[in-house]
Design a protein around this motif. Structure first.
Motif, mmCIF file in Angstrom:
data_model
loop_
_atom_site.group_PDB
_atom_site.id
_atom_site.type_symbol
_atom_site.label_atom_id
_atom_site.label_comp_id
_atom_site.label_asym_id
_atom_site.label_seq_id
_atom_site.Cartn_x
_atom_site.Cartn_y
_atom_site.Cartn_z
ATOM 1 N N GLY A 33 0.823 -1.208 0.000
ATOM 2 C CA GLY A 33 0.000 0.000 0.000
ATOM 3 C C GLY A 33 0.857 1.257 0.000
ATOM 4 N N TYR A 34 2.074 1.159 -0.548
ATOM 5 C CA TYR A 34 2.995 2.283 -0.629
ATOM 6 C C TYR A 34 2.806 3.010 -1.962
ATOM 7 C CZ TYR A 34 5.923 1.249 3.483
ATOM 8 O OH TYR A 34 6.413 1.090 4.742
ATOM 9 N N VAL A 35 3.532 4.100 -2.138
ATOM 10 C CA VAL A 35 3.481 4.911 -3.342
ATOM 11 C C VAL A 35 4.821 4.779 -4.067
ATOM 12 C CG1 VAL A 35 3.317 7.289 -4.198
ATOM 13 C CG2 VAL A 35 1.924 6.563 -2.249
ATOM 14 N N VAL A 36 4.772 4.548 -5.380
ATOM 15 C CA VAL A 36 5.997 4.538 -6.167
ATOM 16 C C VAL A 36 6.478 5.983 -6.274
ATOM 17 C CG1 VAL A 36 7.030 4.048 -8.417
ATOM 18 C CG2 VAL A 36 5.313 2.488 -7.470
ATOM 19 N N HIS A 95 8.779 4.747 -17.409
ATOM 20 C CA HIS A 95 7.971 3.689 -16.793
ATOM 21 C C HIS A 95 6.626 4.294 -16.421
ATOM 22 C CE1 HIS A 95 7.311 -0.123 -14.790
ATOM 23 N NE2 HIS A 95 6.910 0.519 -13.708
ATOM 24 N N HIS A 96 5.556 3.704 -16.938
ATOM 25 C CA HIS A 96 4.193 4.213 -16.723
ATOM 26 C C HIS A 96 4.079 5.685 -17.121
ATOM 27 C CE1 HIS A 96 2.998 0.489 -14.933
ATOM 28 N NE2 HIS A 96 3.778 0.634 -13.887
ATOM 29 N N GLY A 97 4.743 6.058 -18.225
ATOM 30 C CA GLY A 97 4.626 7.411 -18.746
ATOM 31 C C GLY A 97 5.444 8.457 -18.007
ATOM 32 N N ARG A 98 6.293 8.034 -17.065
ATOM 33 C CA ARG A 98 7.119 8.992 -16.311
ATOM 34 C C ARG A 98 8.592 8.656 -16.511
ATOM 35 N NH1 ARG A 98 4.145 8.594 -10.514
ATOM 36 N NH2 ARG A 98 5.254 6.630 -10.601
ATOM 37 N N LYS A 99 9.410 9.690 -16.590
ATOM 38 C CA LYS A 99 10.846 9.464 -16.692
ATOM 39 C C LYS A 99 11.399 9.182 -15.291
ATOM 40 C CE LYS A 99 11.755 11.897 -20.923
ATOM 41 N NZ LYS A 99 12.492 12.937 -21.617
#
Length: 158
Positions: free
Chosen positions: A34-37, A61-65
């Motif tokens: 339940g953490y945040v990447v 990754h997932h649209g983010r650099k």
């Protein structure tokens, strides 16, 4: 006279986990705990624009650099640096290494369920990509499952 007591400052720390694909393993553990990447994209963009790093140091990754070979996750309630995305509290960092995992982990994470919720926790973790290794029942001392994350790192679900 008594002995002098030395008082040390509390240290900040993070647990670093070797991996073969840091962003994917970070995604698994963020969902499991339940953490945040962490999102370092703003810092990455600044460093690219200033010529301090090259495109070879970056992956999307997932649209983010993000930084190639690294990914972090943090507890959602803990403070973090908005400019870098780096957590200042409970945090796991995943770093890619060239060698495969060999042998049993010397350090592992225990994931705890709500009372009576072990079966549901184990099933949820399996749905995220974990694997059951063995069940351990020590009677009054506890009941848990030894599991592996998607890269084979052992952890316990209790």
């Amino acid at each position: 006279m008594g002995a002098a007591i030395t008082v040390f400052m509390t240290l900040h720390w993070k647990l670093v986990i070797d991996s073969t694909h840091a962003p994917a393993l970070a995604d698994f553990w963020a969902q499991a705990l339940g953490y945040v990447v962490e999102d370092p994209s703003e810092l990455v963009e600044q460093l690219l624009a200033a010529g301090r790093i090259g495109e070879e140091s970056v992956v999307e990754h997932h649209g983010r650099k993000t930084f190639r070979g690294f990914a972090g996750i943090r507890h959602p309630d803990d403070p973090y640096d908005e400019a870098s995305g780096v957590g200042r509290g409970r945090r796991l960092l995943f770093q890619e290494v060239g060698e495969a995992k060999a042998g049993k982990n010397r350090l592992h994470i225990d994931v705890h369920s709500e009372p009576g919720g072990l079966d549901a926790l184990v099933e949820r973790l399996e749905g995220l990509g974990a694997t059951r290794v063995r069940e351990v029942n020590k009677g009054p001392a506890g009941h848990w499952w030894v599991m592996q994350d998607p890269e084979g790192n052992e952890f316990c679900a209790a």
